[in-house]
Design a protein around this motif. Structure first.
Motif, PDB file in Angstrom:
ATOM      1  N   HIS A  87      -6.554  18.037  -1.730  1.00  0.00           N
ATOM      2  CA  HIS A  87      -7.298  17.105  -0.879  1.00  0.00           C
ATOM      3  C   HIS A  87      -7.520  17.650   0.524  1.00  0.00           C
ATOM      4  N   LEU A  88      -6.990  18.828   0.822  1.00  0.00           N
ATOM      5  CA  LEU A  88      -7.145  19.438   2.132  1.00  0.00           C
ATOM      6  C   LEU A  88      -8.308  20.420   2.087  1.00  0.00           C
ATOM      7  N   LEU A  97      -8.674  15.853   5.291  1.00  0.00           N
ATOM      8  CA  LEU A  97      -7.633  15.486   4.340  1.00  0.00           C
ATOM      9  C   LEU A  97      -8.002  14.170   3.697  1.00  0.00           C
ATOM     10  N   GLU A 100      -3.642   9.859   0.939  1.00  0.00           N
ATOM     11  CA  GLU A 100      -2.414   9.741   1.715  1.00  0.00           C
ATOM     12  C   GLU A 100      -1.675  11.069   1.712  1.00  0.00           C
ATOM     13  N   SER A 101      -1.032  11.372   2.849  1.00  0.00           N
ATOM     14  CA  SER A 101      -0.295  12.630   2.994  1.00  0.00           C
ATOM     15  C   SER A 101       1.023  12.345   3.693  1.00  0.00           C
ATOM     16  N   GLU A 102       1.998  13.179   3.428  1.00  0.00           N
ATOM     17  CA  GLU A 102       3.324  13.055   4.006  1.00  0.00           C
ATOM     18  C   GLU A 102       3.675  14.354   4.718  1.00  0.00           C
ATOM     19  N   PHE A 103       4.034  14.253   6.000  1.00  0.00           N
ATOM     20  CA  PHE A 103       4.383  15.404   6.811  1.00  0.00           C
ATOM     21  C   PHE A 103       5.893  15.365   7.070  1.00  0.00           C
TER      22      PHE A 103
END
Length: 310
Positions: A87-88, A97, A100-103
């Protein structure tokens, strides 16, 4: 003078052939033993060395095949493509992006914005902290959203409207409210530890307006005047001690159809003079400003009943 010349004759081809045949005939049947060469090496890889070499080549081939398979598997799992990874996506404006993303570690970016048709959500189990740093790496501004408090550290905090008009500004010196009206809806009202400067203090319709100082004094100052008005009710001023109205250059005007002073003391002195009206009193003032009542007569009776001023 002539010398003697010597003549040398070279053997012909027939004589050389005859000498060669005679040498071969003379040496035929004789056996000459030649010494064996003890330093003879075989060129090549033989024996266990050859097997180890083949095993090493086979091992390298297996490792190459496994690495190729892992590379293909990683590419499939991570969704690598010419435009990005999963998705990036890499664009001309930066990184895009999707979803949902988690850093797990800090994220450094110049600008973060969402799509036009969706909102931007920043979520964390502990807190969300946004820092602004200068060229030397020092934190110049910080916004921290925690489970119990939202903390802002900056030289100035300002909230603007959609048109760019300042709505709320806070710095070390003052707090500025940009809109025309500040509304406090709490049941206890607003508590100010220091002075408040405003052109108008007004309650909501059908609500009471109360200005109160529980332990100190309450002062209202206006360079061009202080106007107090109650359009649909009454105005009440309560004090434990004195209530003073002071005008340095003007006068105090009480403009009303009825002026009621229920607890004004009645003056004492001589008995009521003849010709006095029963139930009528005259309002008198002592030199110190104290008011008292005197029974009304044909003429003023303040002087006769001024013993209350002593």
């Amino acid at each position: 003078m002539q010398g003697n010349a010597a003549t040398v004759c070279a053997p012909g081809a027939q004589e050389v052939q005859m000498v060669r045949e005679q040498y071969i005939t003379a040496t035929e049947g004789t056996h000459i033993e030649r010494p064996e060469d003890q330093n003879v090496y075989k060129i090549g890889i033989y024996g266990w060395r050859k097997r180890c070499l083949y095993l090493f080549v086979l091992l390298l081939l297996i490792i190459l095949v496994v690495n190729l398979a892992l590379t293909i598997w990683i590419v499939k799992v991570m969704w690598f493509s010419p435009i990005g990874m999963g998705h990036l996506h890499v664009t001309q404006d930066g990184l895009r992006l999707e979803g949902e993303s988690e850093f797990l570690f800090p994220l450094y970016a110049k600008e973060i914005h969402s799509r036009l048709d969706s909102s931007l959500l920043l979520q964390s189990t502990q807190n969300v902290t946004v820092n602004a740093r200068n060229e030397e790496g020092e934190v110049t501004g910080r916004l921290q959203v925690g489970p119990k408090m939202v903390e802002v550290q900056s030289q100035q905090f300002q909230i603007n409207s959609k048109q760019g008009k300042p709505l709320f500004t806070v710095d070390e010196k003052e707090v500025v409210v940009g809109p025309d009206r500040l509304r406090v809806t709490g049941p206890e009202g607003g508590l100010f530890e220091h002075s408040v400067e405003t052109p108008l203090v007004q309650a909501d319709p059908f609500k009471e307006l109360r200005l109160e100082s529980p332990t100190r004094s309450l002062s209202m100052d206006g360079p061009r005047g202080v106007h107090i008005r109650a359009q649909a009710g009454k105005m009440q001023a309560l004090s434990q001690m004195d209530v003073r109205f002071h005008s340095s250059d003007g006068m105090l005007v009480l403009d009303a159809d009825t002026l009621c002073l229920p607890r004004v003391a009645q003056g004492t002195g001589d008995p009521s003079p003849s010709g006095s009206s029963e139930g009528l009193y005259e309002v008198c003032a002592c030199p110190d400003g104290k008011l008292y009542l005197s029974v009304a007569g044909v003429d003023t009776t303040c002087q006769e009943n001024s013993l209350v001023c002593l």
